[in-house]
Design a protein around this motif. Sequence first.
Motif, PDB file in Angstrom:
ATOM      1  N   PHE A 112       0.950  -1.273  -0.023  1.00 14.61           N
ATOM      2  CA  PHE A 112      -0.048   0.061  -0.024  1.00 14.61           C
ATOM      3  C   PHE A 112       0.738   1.253   0.122  1.00 14.61           C
ATOM      4  O   PHE A 112       2.160   1.364   0.422  1.00 14.61           O
ATOM      5  CB  PHE A 112      -0.833  -0.137   0.992  1.00 14.61           C
ATOM      6  N   GLU A 113       0.302   2.351  -0.477  1.00 14.39           N
ATOM      7  CA  GLU A 113       0.946   3.612  -0.861  1.00 14.39           C
ATOM      8  C   GLU A 113       1.555   3.860   0.778  1.00 14.39           C
ATOM      9  O   GLU A 113       2.806   4.546   0.725  1.00 14.39           O
ATOM     10  CB  GLU A 113       0.091   4.845  -1.244  1.00 14.39           C
ATOM     11  N   CYS A 114       1.127   3.652   1.866  1.00 16.52           N
ATOM     12  CA  CYS A 114       1.657   4.203   3.251  1.00 16.52           C
ATOM     13  C   CYS A 114       2.761   3.325   3.735  1.00 16.52           C
ATOM     14  O   CYS A 114       3.213   3.809   4.650  1.00 16.52           O
ATOM     15  CB  CYS A 114       0.586   4.087   4.291  1.00 16.52           C
ATOM     16  N   GLY A 115       3.211   2.329   2.929  1.00 14.56           N
ATOM     17  CA  GLY A 115       4.214   1.518   3.230  1.00 14.56           C
ATOM     18  C   GLY A 115       3.775   0.072   4.013  1.00 14.56           C
ATOM     19  O   GLY A 115       4.839  -0.804   4.026  1.00 14.56           O
ATOM     20  N   ILE A 116       2.605   0.066   4.350  1.00 14.13           N
ATOM     21  CA  ILE A 116       2.336  -1.320   4.913  1.00 14.13           C
ATOM     22  C   ILE A 116       2.070  -2.243   3.921  1.00 14.13           C
ATOM     23  O   ILE A 116       1.699  -1.878   2.796  1.00 14.13           O
ATOM     24  CB  ILE A 116       0.898  -0.914   5.665  1.00 14.13           C
ATOM     25  N   VAL A 117       2.445  -3.499   4.243  1.00 17.53           N
ATOM     26  CA  VAL A 117       2.119  -4.591   3.031  1.00 17.53           C
ATOM     27  C   VAL A 117       1.392  -5.680   3.804  1.00 17.53           C
ATOM     28  O   VAL A 117       1.427  -6.109   4.951  1.00 17.53           O
ATOM     29  CB  VAL A 117       3.483  -5.208   2.728  1.00 17.53           C
ATOM     30  N   ALA A 118       0.146  -6.022   3.257  1.00 18.57           N
ATOM     31  CA  ALA A 118      -0.952  -7.020   3.620  1.00 18.57           C
ATOM     32  C   ALA A 118      -0.546  -8.525   3.247  1.00 18.57           C
ATOM     33  O   ALA A 118      -0.211  -8.534   2.016  1.00 18.57           O
ATOM     34  CB  ALA A 118      -2.152  -6.686   3.546  1.00 18.57           C
ATOM     35  N   PHE A 119      -0.313  -9.243   4.155  1.00 14.93           N
ATOM     36  CA  PHE A 119      -0.085 -10.672   3.776  1.00 14.93           C
ATOM     37  C   PHE A 119      -1.419 -11.471   4.181  1.00 14.93           C
ATOM     38  O   PHE A 119      -1.889 -11.086   5.384  1.00 14.93           O
ATOM     39  CB  PHE A 119       0.953 -11.210   4.338  1.00 14.93           C
ATOM     40  N   GLN A 120      -2.058 -12.221   3.160  1.00 11.76           N
ATOM     41  CA  GLN A 120      -3.169 -12.975   3.587  1.00 11.76           C
ATOM     42  C   GLN A 120      -2.770 -14.517   3.310  1.00 11.76           C
ATOM     43  O   GLN A 120      -2.316 -15.100   2.496  1.00 11.76           O
ATOM     44  CB  GLN A 120      -4.237 -12.774   2.648  1.00 11.76           C
ATOM     45  N   TYR A 121      -2.971 -15.244   4.733  1.00  6.43           N
ATOM     46  CA  TYR A 121      -2.684 -16.726   4.839  1.00  6.43           C
ATOM     47  C   TYR A 121      -3.849 -17.535   5.283  1.00  6.43           C
ATOM     48  O   TYR A 121      -4.648 -16.755   5.699  1.00  6.43           O
ATOM     49  CB  TYR A 121      -1.541 -16.992   5.689  1.00  6.43           C
ATOM     50  N   GLU A 122      -4.140 -18.733   4.735  1.00  6.50           N
ATOM     51  CA  GLU A 122      -4.925 -19.575   5.264  1.00  6.50           C
ATOM     52  C   GLU A 122      -4.389 -20.624   5.850  1.00  6.50           C
ATOM     53  O   GLU A 122      -3.294 -21.124   5.413  1.00  6.50           O
ATOM     54  CB  GLU A 122      -5.823 -20.106   4.097  1.00  6.50           C
ATOM     55  N   LEU A 123      -4.956 -21.123   7.020  1.00  4.96           N
ATOM     56  CA  LEU A 123      -4.380 -22.278   7.767  1.00  4.96           C
ATOM     57  C   LEU A 123      -4.569 -23.549   7.137  1.00  4.96           C
ATOM     58  O   LEU A 123      -5.418 -23.868   6.530  1.00  4.96           O
ATOM     59  CB  LEU A 123      -5.101 -22.401   9.100  1.00  4.96           C
ATOM     60  N   LYS A 124      -3.243 -24.198   6.980  1.00  6.39           N
ATOM     61  CA  LYS A 124      -3.352 -25.622   6.264  1.00  6.39           C
ATOM     62  C   LYS A 124      -3.946 -26.459   7.161  1.00  6.39           C
ATOM     63  O   LYS A 124      -3.541 -26.748   8.293  1.00  6.39           O
ATOM     64  CB  LYS A 124      -1.830 -25.965   5.694  1.00  6.39           C
TER      65      LYS A 124
END
Length: 190
Positions: free
Chosen positions: A176-188
């Motif tokens: 994102f523009e503000c410098g935050i990075v989102a990671f989306q994971y699902e539990l195996k």
Amino acid sequence: MRKLKLQVQMTIDGFIAGPNGEMNWMTLPWTEDLNKYVGEITATVDTIVLGRKLAEGFIPYWASVAENLDAADFIAGQKFTNTPKVVFTKTLQQSTWNNTVLAKGNLAQEINQLKEQDGNDIIAYGGATFVSSLIKEGLIDEFNLLIDPTAIGSGMAIFKDLDSQQSLNLVGSTAFECGIVAFQYELKRS
């Protein structure tokens, strides 16, 4: 079955708060692209679960935002105030908050009962001890980790109580523009 999501903002070195609960490291204000992304995460949610410590600040804060038409986060305030909440506690005897019930039983049993009810997704916001317990019990189905471009060296971690490995599948990542990075994971799950 309903899905339990976690949304949490954390430092690049893995802390959701400083050693004494400090939050001054957070990247704020969020940019519009991040607000939109988080709005999409919460759009499918019809229940919020919280630990008592976070609830004591979270619920009154968002209620005050929801009452202020001029607040920048007014829509979020409305969403968080109007969405039913379940506060997990061993100490409170009754809820003093609107639209909120208390859960005092076994964490895994209570969460699994919520998951089995009709409805949309459930989201957990914390605090650190509560989220650590959810992770340890393998109850979180979807992790939405918002990583701030900040390191603080020590603080409150949410993966510290694991006593066995949990493997996750990466669903996606977004910068994102503000410098935050989102990671989306699902539990195996096996």
